[in-house]
Enzyme design. Sequence first.
Site, PDB file in Angstrom:
ATOM      1  CB  VAL A  58      -0.990   0.021   1.190  1.00 38.93           C
ATOM      2  CG1 VAL A  58      -1.944  -1.150   1.124  1.00 38.93           C
ATOM      3  CG2 VAL A  58      -0.254   0.064   2.514  1.00 38.93           C
ATOM      4  CE1 TYR A 149       1.566   3.046  13.483  1.00 40.01           C
ATOM      5  CE2 TYR A 149       1.038   3.962  15.640  1.00 40.01           C
ATOM      6  CZ  TYR A 149       0.784   3.052  14.636  1.00 40.01           C
ATOM      7  OH  TYR A 149      -0.240   2.151  14.773  1.00 40.01           O
ATOM      8  CB  ALA A 151       2.828  12.662  11.877  1.00 39.03           C
TER       9      ALA A 151
END
Length: 242
Positions: A58, A149, A151
């Site tokens: 992803v 992480y 953020a």
Amino acid sequence: MDKKIALVTGASRGIGAAIANKLVELGYYVLGTATSDQGALAISEQLSDSGVGYKLDVGSEGSIKAFFADLKSSDLLPLVVVNNAGITDDGLALRMKGDQWQRVIDTNLSGAFRVAQAAFRSMTKARWGRIVNVSSVVAQAGNPGQANYCASKAGLEGMTRSLAKELANRNITINCVAPGFIASDMTEMLNDQQKDAILTQIPMGRMGDANEVAAVVGFLCTEPASYVTGQVLQVNGGMYMS
């Protein structure tokens, strides 16, 4: 197909696997993704006739485009999307390298946006859709050493509210579920002292179970949740109360 189709990213283990199983219980045919061929095979074996596993990165825009082109050619475009895939690459901000920051943002935030965006066309055509983004308690509480992480997850929650407003008139709901400390293979590696330190932060005095998170995700994918959108549902045992 008679069943509605759901996509769960990061479905090979833990919370993702529990969510995939819950959606199967709710009557969905589940497409689960993992970052490796082995993980995709494990998903296919787990879901049996109720779904199939795919390899998907992803964090790669090209990988997402190719994946959705494959789904379209197979007539498997989902009306439910659960963005669960995520990574960490922890480090104090003073020493965090640029690629540490970017890789986490690309996977956890940009990846979730691109997956949701790719699914919008089939949802708008059907005039029905459900997107659930898996955030984290640290999106609001913060956590030292995890600026990237935190953020990415805080951005995910803001993005969720914006997209919810854009798509509400098409009967598409978009929400977040924010787990706290959930028992997993990773937490099993902690020693007793580390576990005790975590439990002191949780009013309920225990870690959560992946099935407890999956139950909330499952609810958001049902008709009784059709008037819930743009929300962040905390599943953290009282660790953080907003």
